[in-house]
Design an enzyme around this catalytic site. Structure first.
Site, PDB file in Angstrom:
ATOM      1  N   ARG A   1       0.849  -1.205   0.000  1.00  0.00           N
ATOM      2  CA  ARG A   1       0.000   0.000   0.000  1.00  0.00           C
ATOM      3  C   ARG A   1       0.876   1.243   0.000  1.00  0.00           C
ATOM      4  O   ARG A   1       0.925   1.999   0.972  1.00  0.00           O
ATOM      5  CB  ARG A   1      -0.962  -0.065   1.167  1.00  0.00           C
ATOM      6  CG  ARG A   1      -2.065  -1.063   0.844  1.00  0.00           C
ATOM      7  CD  ARG A   1      -3.030  -1.209   1.953  1.00  0.00           C
ATOM      8  NE  ARG A   1      -4.389  -1.283   1.444  1.00  0.00           N
ATOM      9  CZ  ARG A   1      -5.455  -1.431   2.206  1.00  0.00           C
ATOM     10  NH1 ARG A   1      -5.340  -1.503   3.497  1.00  0.00           N
ATOM     11  NH2 ARG A   1      -6.652  -1.485   1.674  1.00  0.00           N
TER      12      ARG A   1
ATOM     13  N   SER B   1      -8.678  -2.041  -1.332  1.00  0.00           N
ATOM     14  CA  SER B   1      -9.429  -0.810  -1.071  1.00  0.00           C
ATOM     15  C   SER B   1     -10.655  -0.717  -1.980  1.00  0.00           C
ATOM     16  O   SER B   1     -11.725  -0.303  -1.544  1.00  0.00           O
ATOM     17  CB  SER B   1      -8.543   0.426  -1.278  1.00  0.00           C
ATOM     18  OG  SER B   1      -7.631   0.536  -0.209  1.00  0.00           O
TER      19      SER B   1
HETATM   20  P1  NAD Z   1      -8.300  -2.870   7.844  1.00  0.00           P
HETATM   21  O1  NAD Z   1      -9.314  -3.498   6.957  1.00  0.00           O
HETATM   22  O2  NAD Z   1      -7.094  -3.645   8.223  1.00  0.00           O
HETATM   23  O3  NAD Z   1      -9.048  -2.442   9.202  1.00  0.00           O
HETATM   24  C1  NAD Z   1     -10.219  -1.679   9.226  1.00  0.00           C
HETATM   25  C2  NAD Z   1     -10.184  -0.725  10.386  1.00  0.00           C
HETATM   26  O4  NAD Z   1     -10.315  -1.420  11.625  1.00  0.00           O
HETATM   27  C3  NAD Z   1      -8.900   0.089  10.496  1.00  0.00           C
HETATM   28  O5  NAD Z   1      -9.208   1.466  10.388  1.00  0.00           O
HETATM   29  C4  NAD Z   1      -8.357  -0.272  11.868  1.00  0.00           C
HETATM   30  O6  NAD Z   1      -7.698   0.811  12.512  1.00  0.00           O
HETATM   31  C5  NAD Z   1      -9.623  -0.675  12.609  1.00  0.00           C
HETATM   32  N1  NAD Z   1      -9.414  -1.496  13.823  1.00  0.00           N
HETATM   33  C6  NAD Z   1      -8.543  -2.521  14.025  1.00  0.00           C
HETATM   34  N2  NAD Z   1      -8.643  -3.000  15.283  1.00  0.00           N
HETATM   35  C7  NAD Z   1      -9.608  -2.271  15.897  1.00  0.00           C
HETATM   36  C8  NAD Z   1     -10.174  -2.297  17.200  1.00  0.00           C
HETATM   37  N3  NAD Z   1      -9.749  -3.147  18.138  1.00  0.00           N
HETATM   38  N4  NAD Z   1     -11.133  -1.404  17.492  1.00  0.00           N
HETATM   39  C9  NAD Z   1     -11.561  -0.516  16.557  1.00  0.00           C
HETATM   40  N5  NAD Z   1     -11.086  -0.442  15.309  1.00  0.00           N
HETATM   41  C10 NAD Z   1     -10.107  -1.313  14.972  1.00  0.00           C
HETATM   42  O7  NAD Z   1      -7.806  -1.502   7.267  1.00  0.00           O
HETATM   43  P2  NAD Z   1      -8.056  -0.796   5.867  1.00  0.00           P
HETATM   44  O8  NAD Z   1      -9.430  -0.249   5.850  1.00  0.00           O
HETATM   45  O9  NAD Z   1      -7.679  -1.709   4.748  1.00  0.00           O
HETATM   46  O10 NAD Z   1      -6.992   0.380   5.938  1.00  0.00           O
HETATM   47  C11 NAD Z   1      -6.737   1.095   7.107  1.00  0.00           C
HETATM   48  C12 NAD Z   1      -5.955   2.335   6.767  1.00  0.00           C
HETATM   49  O11 NAD Z   1      -4.844   2.005   5.905  1.00  0.00           O
HETATM   50  C13 NAD Z   1      -6.714   3.372   5.976  1.00  0.00           C
HETATM   51  O12 NAD Z   1      -7.587   4.124   6.710  1.00  0.00           O
HETATM   52  C14 NAD Z   1      -5.558   4.167   5.411  1.00  0.00           C
HETATM   53  O13 NAD Z   1      -5.038   5.072   6.343  1.00  0.00           O
HETATM   54  C15 NAD Z   1      -4.545   3.122   5.132  1.00  0.00           C
HETATM   55  N6  NAD Z   1      -4.541   2.805   3.698  1.00  0.00           N
HETATM   56  C16 NAD Z   1      -3.522   3.274   2.942  1.00  0.00           C
HETATM   57  C17 NAD Z   1      -3.500   3.019   1.577  1.00  0.00           C
HETATM   58  C18 NAD Z   1      -2.415   3.522   0.706  1.00  0.00           C
HETATM   59  O14 NAD Z   1      -1.558   4.245   1.153  1.00  0.00           O
HETATM   60  N7  NAD Z   1      -2.383   3.122  -0.557  1.00  0.00           N
HETATM   61  C19 NAD Z   1      -4.507   2.284   0.997  1.00  0.00           C
HETATM   62  C20 NAD Z   1      -5.540   1.823   1.795  1.00  0.00           C
HETATM   63  C21 NAD Z   1      -5.537   2.075   3.147  1.00  0.00           C
END
Ligand code: NAD
Length: 384
Positions: free
Chosen positions: A122, A133
């Site tokens: 990512r 995503s």
């Molecule tokens: P994910 O599917 O791994 O997790 C979903 C969410 O669950 C996350 O926001 C995480 O913080 C939250 N979570 C985990 N444990 C938890 C708990 N105990 N209680 C409450 N919430 C909890 O994550 P995702 O949606 O694939 O991505 C998360 C972040 O990664 C995004 O918000 C973004 O900042 C980053 N991201 C970056 C890129 C990039 O740079 N290309 C792309 C996608 C996502």
């Protein structure tokens, strides 16, 4: 070079890896495209549309598997399909290398090169290939729509001659990609939205969507695991989250829960008592079901009624929006293909961090160290 587009065979799968509109650039490079008859039908792409775009269409799946150099897929091919692939072919898709690595053993043994869309790093340069995503965006939207369809209440506040209907209250747990899309969708439908995430950075994004971010004092522990992901929390920190969730559940009409920690089972955040605290008719959608679920009552893949609350645990919501999910996925795959198919020739440079990160196996060995370790530990398929 031959690229083959297969009809997906996983139960309930409706997406297709590439659409007719995806083919122009590939054909312009001199790549020949062959499509299995019916591959795109559930995603609105007919055999005729593929043929009009310049592909040949055949019902002979074994010949596609046996002859194709490039095989973009949504899900990993079955072991019997893998056995038909030719040595040196390249398969790209959601291959589940970390949770089901031994399912790829046949292809690895045949020296098929495997790239997993889940493992694309990512980083900014690879954003256009970030299929996780793309699919999380679709799932976050569809979770709210499905919840709205069964909720016995309206979402928006309505002021009518017959009186005022208050807005529905939505609670989103985990404000990552899926959670933020769920918040935006619930807001567009008129709900009042609250959200919780362990990453403080998520607070600003939640507020920018017009929702309230619920803060929990986790005792100053580190909640960021790197790369924007959450860290795995201690039981004590998880318990503080669970208490907040139980309290908030009592006034929520819908809960969409999406919390995940990469490489770990989904954290169990929602106690049975939180579900019981919701009003009868409320809806909980557990988007973490593929990782076991965030709710302790969740049964992945099943919709149940628990104390009058509808608890949904879908395993593949993007397949419920196959047209747009396929369009997004196909664009991610096409961008990835640009890295390995140049001027009609296959060229795999594992010095490229995107390719190295996404590569599960090449020339008969596991490339990704996490996958290599899992494969060493996993029993061979014949022993399973
Ligand atoms: P994910 O599917 O791994 O997790 C979903 C969410 O669950 C996350 O926001 C995480 O913080 C939250 N979570 C985990 N444990 C938890 C708990 N105990 N209680 C409450 N919430 C909890 O994550 P995702 O949606 O694939 O991505 C998360 C972040 O990664 C995004 O918000 C973004 O900042 C980053 N991201 C970056 C890129 C990039 O740079 N290309 C792309 C996608 C996502």
């Amino acid at each position: 070079m031959l690229l083959g587009i297969l009809k997906e065979t996983a139960p309930g799968e409706t997406r297709v890896a590439l659409l007719p509109e995806s083919l122009k650039g590939l054909l312009a490079q001199g790549i020949t495209v062959v499509v299995e008859s019916g591959a795109g039908s559930a995603a609105g792409a007919s055999d005729e549309a593929y043929a009009a775009a310049g592909a040949s269409v055949t019902g002979d799946r074994p010949s596609i598997l046996g002859e194709a150099d490039l095989v973009p897929v949504v899900n990993a091919p079955s072991a019997s399909d893998q056995a038909l692939l030719k040595s040196g072919a390249v398969v790209i898709g959601f291959l589940r290398p970390l949770d089901a690595p031994s399912n790829l053993a046949t292809a690895i043994a045949l020296h098929v090169t495997l790239f997993s869309m889940e493992l694309v790093p990512r980083i900014s340069r690879a954003q256009s290939m970030d299929a996780l995503s793309s699919m999380a965006t679709v799932a976050g939207y569809k979770a709210v729509i499905n919840a709205a369809a069964v909720l016995p209440r309206l979402f928006p506040m309505l002021m009518t001659a017959a009186g005022t209907i208050p807005p529905a209250r939505a609670f989103v747990i985990g404000a990552g990609v899926a959670g933020l899309q769920a918040i935006a969708t619930a807001r567009r439908l008129g709900a009042v939205v609250e959200a919780y995430d362990v990453r403080a950075a998520a607070g600003e994004q939640v507020r920018s969507l017009g929702a309230k971010f619920l803060d929990v004092d986790l005792g100053g522990i580190n909640t960021e695991g790197g790369g924007g992901y959450a860290a795995e929390l201690t039981e004590e920190a998880l318990d503080r989250g669970r208490d907040l969730i139980t309290k908030t559940a009592a006034h929520s009409d819908i809960i969409i829960t999406t919390a995940q920690v990469p490489g770990r089972p989904a954290p169990r955040l929602i106690r049975r008592e939180a579900v019981k605290a919701m009003r009868p008719g409320s809806v909980l959608v557990d988007l973490a079901a593929p990782g076991g679920g965030n709710c302790e009552v969740t049964i992945p893949g099943l919709t149940q009624t628990v104390a009058g609350v509808t608890l949904m645990a879908p395993l593949n919501l993007p397949a419920e929006c196959p047209v747009d999910a396929s369009a997004l996925y196909a664009r991610n795959v096409l961008k990835f293909l640009e890295l390995i198919a140049k001027k009609g020739e296959l060229s795999i440079d594992l010095g490229d961090e995107v390719l190295a990160g996404a590569c599960v196996a090449h020339k008969g060995s596991a490339v990704n160290p996490r996958v290599a370790k899992l494969l060493e530990a996993a029993p061979a398929p014949s022993q399973m």
